[in-house]
Design an enzyme around this catalytic site. Structure first.
Site, PDB file in Angstrom:
ATOM      1  N   ILE A  22     -29.283 -15.730  15.405  1.00  0.00           N
ATOM      2  CA  ILE A  22     -30.230 -16.038  14.338  1.00  0.00           C
ATOM      3  C   ILE A  22     -31.274 -14.951  14.185  1.00  0.00           C
ATOM      4  CG2 ILE A  22     -29.934 -18.529  14.295  1.00  0.00           C
ATOM      5  CD1 ILE A  22     -32.229 -18.761  16.257  1.00  0.00           C
ATOM      6  N   VAL A  59     -32.353 -10.556  15.467  1.00  0.00           N
ATOM      7  CA  VAL A  59     -32.181  -9.418  16.352  1.00  0.00           C
ATOM      8  C   VAL A  59     -33.501  -8.664  16.417  1.00  0.00           C
ATOM      9  CG1 VAL A  59     -30.943  -7.273  16.757  1.00  0.00           C
ATOM     10  CG2 VAL A  59     -29.784  -9.183  15.664  1.00  0.00           C
ATOM     11  N   GLY A  60     -33.886  -8.315  17.596  1.00  0.00           N
ATOM     12  CA  GLY A  60     -35.130  -7.562  17.719  1.00  0.00           C
ATOM     13  C   GLY A  60     -34.962  -6.419  18.684  1.00  0.00           C
ATOM     14  N   PHE A  82     -35.892  -6.271  21.528  1.00  0.00           N
ATOM     15  CA  PHE A  82     -35.570  -6.820  22.840  1.00  0.00           C
ATOM     16  C   PHE A  82     -34.079  -7.124  22.955  1.00  0.00           C
ATOM     17  CE2 PHE A  82     -35.222 -10.772  25.399  1.00  0.00           C
ATOM     18  CZ  PHE A  82     -35.652 -10.284  26.621  1.00  0.00           C
ATOM     19  N   GLY A  83     -33.500  -7.590  21.861  1.00  0.00           N
ATOM     20  CA  GLY A  83     -32.090  -7.974  21.895  1.00  0.00           C
ATOM     21  C   GLY A  83     -31.819  -9.043  20.864  1.00  0.00           C
ATOM     22  N   ASP A  97     -49.851  -9.527  16.949  1.00  0.00           N
ATOM     23  CA  ASP A  97     -48.871  -9.360  15.882  1.00  0.00           C
ATOM     24  C   ASP A  97     -48.803 -10.629  15.038  1.00  0.00           C
ATOM     25  OD1 ASP A  97     -47.130  -8.028  14.315  1.00  0.00           O
ATOM     26  OD2 ASP A  97     -45.436  -8.103  15.697  1.00  0.00           O
TER      27      ASP A  97
END
Ligand SMILES: *[C@@H]1O[C@H](CO)[C@@H](O)[C@H](O)[C@H]1NC(C)=O
Ligand SMILES: *[C@@H]1O[C@H](CO)[C@@H](O)[C@H](O)[C@H]1NC(C)=O
Ligand SMILES: *[C@@H]1O[C@H](CO)[C@@H](O)[C@H](O)[C@H]1NC(C)=O
Ligand SMILES: *[C@@H]1O[C@H](CO)[C@@H](O)[C@H](O)[C@H]1NC(C)=O
Ligand SMILES: *[C@@H]1O[C@H](CO)[C@@H](O)[C@H](O)[C@H]1NC(C)=O
Ligand SMILES: *[C@@H]1O[C@H](CO)[C@@H](O)[C@H](O)[C@H]1NC(C)=O
Ligand SMILES: *[C@@H]1O[C@H](CO)[C@@H](O)[C@H](O)[C@H]1NC(C)=O
Ligand SMILES: *[C@@H]1O[C@H](CO)[C@@H](O)[C@H](O)[C@H]1NC(C)=O
Ligand SMILES: *[C@@H]1O[C@H](CO)[C@@H](O)[C@H](O)[C@H]1NC(C)=O
Ligand SMILES: *[C@@H]1O[C@H](CO)[C@@H](O)[C@H](O)[C@H]1NC(C)=O
Ligand SMILES: *[C@@H]1O[C@H](CO)[C@@H](O)[C@H](O)[C@H]1NC(C)=O
Length: 848
Positions: A529, A531-532, A534-535, A647
């Site tokens: 759902i 993706v960043g 980090f993973g 953020d």
């Protein structure tokens, strides 16, 4: 002209009595009101009062010249507020209004409502006003007066126009009042209306207590007074037509309070009488029917103050008038408190029952305080008097007025940065702005480069997953670069030693890798759902059958295990209804996985624009903002050390299946303001369009940076557009700039989401805009704390809900029924807030 009959009184004393601002009038002569509609020969009736055109022949009014009369029949556009402001008089070379009148005390109000006319850009007006030699206003530039210093600054409610009313109380000892309008060189002045109301009774005493000193003889002779603030504490606004013959406005007090839920509203209208018959014009009885008390003493800290804060002009003397009426206790010694003005004790051992001589007795007390040239605020605080033996620690206040007293024939506030020339202030501002702009521009160039690089990388990564994933705008939690990069030595040492320490610390559930594989169908890409950096983030079903968002670090991620554990430990301590909670983690075979609660409705952004989801209503949006503000407030204040989110943006506000909003992505947040990484990529964290310019320039991180970003979120929520949209005209690209511009012009409603049209209380939008504006103040120190933001947003919601209930388009607590409901609702809100506070405190204790 309206003639208001007033009882004359015989002169009993010597002639000087006349001179000392007493209200005694000569013989049968009667003081009359003047209600003047400037710039026209026609009259209008507002609130049952007839305002007569200043061109209508009148023996008692002369104009030295006519200047330029403006009426709206020559104007197009809808920026005109109400019938009274449909005409104005523009003054280019000075203009004198001379009123023939009976000496005495008068309330004089000057009305200004700017609108465009021919070559006169009202924004450029700059002028002074002098009344019988007393300078009332200096270099007034009406748009420049937009500040909450002006109680009578009113928004028209919908069309972006506003008007300003300045109120003075003048002792007139001649038989005329000469009001001079004096334009500054090269500029012009204007005025829309003047109202002059006689004050029949004596409003001010001869002797008054001075804060931090003895009573002083107080003589208003030769002095003028300007009304700075006038509040009906704990109750609804009192409109001019509800206030006897004086036509005053009494504002709602809540937006001036410093601490949220430090006082609750009470109301009882039975059988209130004035404690002194002479007081009937001091305040209408309405003021005394409502009050604010400190009834939360059981829940909150025992010792606290109910505090209000006002902006005032430095270097003037002030008269603070407090209105009291004991509505609850029918004997003395039940409620004893202290009164503080600007942090000094004004009264000890104050018992309203004793002072007023009983219950339900309307009573007022005046204090005199000099405000030095360095101070531009006035704090009024009521708190328990521990020295007194009262049975309860409680305080009560019904109303409050702040009057500025003239000094050396002057009431006008001359700005500190003011120089001799009329354009001095403007040009200095201009230089400042150029400086800031240059600073921002250079930083912006760096940022643009950074962003381009970022986007190119990100797009590559996201393309594959976006195609698969149509879940409404769910975006990954980005882990901080510090977290991602880690430090190299942690990689080597962390792994072996950590099992023990983790097992013993009270953190979330430890999942086995097998469990995670089962939950995510062996990391099935169709469940991704987001993706960043980090993973990937997967949607999964954990063993108890509930949905979870499972965030898996890239195998090649350089995340250090030690940091991973620290994060987990911190994250699991943070539990709050409005924070996305960490359910657990998995740390096996070099995998680092975080398991969060699943937020069914995805990001707030996806519900605002760029998708075809149903638009949120105004109430839903307010609920979401309030929830997010609670989450942030908790981060800032709830944990032992304040946590800065860093953020805050609409993709980090997630909605659950019931549209309850929660903040996500706070784990990255560094505790406290220290920044221990100097690596370039960690130097400025945050998202373009939301970034606090001050943080950006000084690299100094405080929770006020979150407040700034939250202000941008507020604008994004109401405008429903991207914070940066390069396809728009230049001045609209950056939402923060564009919305602030409109907000400063009081025309936010012209750019709001069209879906909101007709479905919101205009006054609530107005207050909302003011909050956002304060959050976006250039200087962090001037921005409110999240707690204040929260409090104001709750007030906005109340306004809107009252409006929804009335549903007659009136955004005010006009009917007492609506008021009752609002009060009940308020009490409930306060209760839940306290509950929340308690339960989160409890959690903190349990978990530490
Ligand atoms: C407006 O001005 C026009 C002419 O300039 C005049 O005929 C009209 O009466 C004025 N209207 C008002 C309301 O003053
Ligand atoms: C002017 O004032 C006098 C008394 O001060 C009053 O008798 C007269 O009616 C007033 N004239 C107008 C036009 O109001
Ligand atoms: C606002 O403008 C609309 C038309 O654009 C007008 O119908 C309405 O009366 C205006 N409202 C006020 C308070 O002037
Ligand atoms: C207004 O009155 C003052 C004081 O009498 C006088 O000095 C000034 O010239 C007058 N201004 C005009 C425009 O008539
Ligand atoms: C007030 O001041 C005026 C002149 O400054 C003086 O004549 C008068 O006596 C004073 N009144 C009181 C009550 O002190
Ligand atoms: C209002 O005050 C009266 C006494 O003055 C008391 O009898 C009554 O119960 C009060 N009402 C409320 C709602 O507190
Ligand atoms: C109202 O006040 C008057 C005088 O204080 C008192 O006599 C009367 O009983 C009161 N009425 C009620 C309903 O409390
Ligand atoms: C009320 O006013 C009268 C004169 O008008 C005065 O004698 C009396 O002392 C005043 N009472 C109070 C409480 O100020
Ligand atoms: C009073 O105290 C508050 C907080 O303690 C402070 O912010 C404010 O500046 C003080 N006001 C004055 C006038 O000293
Ligand atoms: C209330 O305010 C006064 C003045 O600012 C301050 O001295 C006092 O400590 C405060 N009391 C509490 C309980 O915060
Ligand atoms: C005056 O300023 C306001 C806000 O700054 C703006 O909306 C308005 O268009 C300006 N009017 C003119 C005539 O320039």
């Amino acid at each position: 002209m309206v003639m208001e009959k007033r009882q004359g009184r015989e002169v009993l004393g010597l002639f000087f009595v006349l001179m000392i601002f007493s209200c005694i009038r000569i013989g049968e002569a009667q003081s009359k009101s003047f209600l003047i509609n400037c710039g026209t020969d026609s009259s209008v009736t507002v609130d049952g009062r007839k305002w007569v055109g200043d061109l209508v022949p009148n023996n008692n009014l002369t104009l030295s010249s006519t200047g330029v009369a403006v009426n709206t029949s020559t104007l197009s556009g809808d920026s005109i507020v109400g019938p009274l402001y449909k005409s104005a008089r523009i003054v280019t070379d000075g203009l004198n209004y001379t009123f023939k009148m009976v000496p005495g005390n008068y309330i004089v109000r000057l009305h200004f409502c700017p609108f465009p006319f021919e070559n006169y850009n009202i924004n450029e007006s700059s002028f002074s006003v002098v009344a019988n030699g007393l300078k009332l206003l200096s270099q007034l530039s009406v748009p420049g007066e937009i500040s909450h210093k002006n109680m009578y600054l009113q928004n028209s409610g919908g069309n972006g126009s506003f008007f300003l009313v300045k109120e003075y109380i003048l002792g007139i000892n001649l038989d005329e009042l000469l009001i001079e309008l004096i334009p500054n060189k090269g500029s012009f002045g204007f005025i829309n209306a003047i109202d002059i109301v006689p004050v029949a009774d004596k409003l001010f005493p001869d002797s008054i207590s001075k804060v931090g000193g003895n009573d002083v003889n107080f003589n208003l002779s030769g002095r003028g007074i300007e009304t700075m603030h006038r509040l009906n504490v704990g109750g609804p606004e009192i409109k001019p037509n509800q206030d006897s013959d004086l036509w005053r406005t009494w504002e709602v007090d809540s937006s001036y309070m410093i601490t949220a839920n430090a006082g609750s509203e009470i109301r009882n209208s039975s059988n209130i009488t004035y404690s002194s018959l002479n007081d009937s014009s001091v305040a209408p009885l309405f003021v005394y029917e409502t009050a604010r008390t400190m009834s939360n003493t059981e829940v909150l800290e025992k010792r606290f103050n109910m505090s209000w804060k006002f902006e005032v002009d430095p270097d003037f003397d002030y008269l603070v008038r407090l209105h009291f009426c004991e509505l609850v206790y029918d004997k003395a010694n039940q409620r004893i408190f202290r009164i503080y003005i600007n942090n000094r004790t004004a009264a000890n051992n104050f018992d309203i029952f004793v002072q007023a001589g009983g219950m339900n007795r309307a009573y007022h007390q005046d204090y005199f305080d000099a405000v030095s040239s360095k101070i531009d605020t006035l704090w009024i605080q009521l708190g328990p008097d521990t020295a007194a033996g009262a049975s309860g620690t409680d305080a009560l206040l019904n109303g409050l007025e702040i009057f500025k007293l003239s000094r050396n024939g002057n009431l006008a506030y001359v700005e500190r940065y003011d120089s001799a020339g009329s354009s001095g202030s403007r040009s200095k501002n201009w230089i400042l702005w150029v400086g800031i702009a240059a600073g921002i521009a250079s930083v912006a160039i760096l940022l643009v480069i950074f962003i381009l690089v970022f986007y190119i990388c990100k797009n590559r990564r996201e393309k594959s997953s976006d195609a698969k994933n149509n879940s409404p705008g769910w975006r990954p939690f980005f882990l901080p670069r510090a977290f991602v990069n880690g430090t190299n030595n942690a990689k080597g040492t962390g792994f072996q030693n950590t099992n023990g320490s983790l097992a013993s610390s009270r953190v979330g559930k430890r999942f086995t890798l097998a469990e995670i594989r089962a939950a995510t169908n062996n990391f099935d890409d169709s469940l991704v759902i987001g993706v960043g950096g980090f993973g990937k983030v997967y949607k999964g079903v954990i063993e108890d059958g509930s949905l979870a968002a499972i965030k898996r670090a890239n195998p090649q991620s350089e995340q250090g295990l030690a940091e991973f554990e620290t994060e987990i430990e911190m994250l699991s301590k943070l539990r709050h209804r409005h924070l996305v909670s960490l359910i657990g983690f998995c740390e096996e075979q070099n995998e680092m996985i975080l398991v969060y609660e699943y937020m069914a409705n995805g990001t707030l952004r996806s519900h605002l624009f760029g998708s075809n989801l149903l638009p949120l209503t105004w109430k839903q949006r307010l609920d979401v903002c309030i929830a997010a503000a609670r989450g942030l407030h908790y981060l800032h204040t709830g944990a032992e050390r304040g946590i800065i989110h860093r953020d805050v943006k609409t993709t980090n506000i997630l909605l659950d299946e019931n549209f309850v909003a929660k903040m996500s992505d706070f784990g990255l947040s560094k505790t406290g303001p220290a920044m221990d990484h100097t690596h370039v990529s960690t130097a400025v964290k945050g998202s373009f369009g939301y970034l606090d310019p001050e943080y950006f320039m000084r690299q100094q991180l405080t929770e006020k940076s979150d407040v700034y970003s939250f202000g941008v979120v507020l604008f994004e929520v109401v405008c429903a557009r991207a914070v940066i949209n390069p396809t728009l005209p230049k001045d609209e690209i950056n939402l923060a700039e564009w919305a602030m511009k409109r907000q400063r012009q009081r025309s936010l409603e012209t750019i709001i989401d069209p879906h909101l049209q007709g479905g919101y209380c205009p006054e609530s939008l107005e207050k909302y805009g003011e909050i956002a504006e304060k959050c976006l103040d250039d200087e962090g120190k001037n921005r409110p704390m999240m707690g204040e933001v929260l409090w104001h947003l709750e007030y906005v919601l109340q306004l809107h809900e009252a409006w929804m209930q009335n549903n007659n388009g009136q955004c005010s607590f006009s009917s007492s029924q609506a008021l009752g409901e609002v009060e009940a609702k308020d009490a409930k809100e306060v209760a839940t807030l306290d509950e929340e506070k308690n339960s989160s405190n409890l959690k903190m204790e349990v978990e530490e």
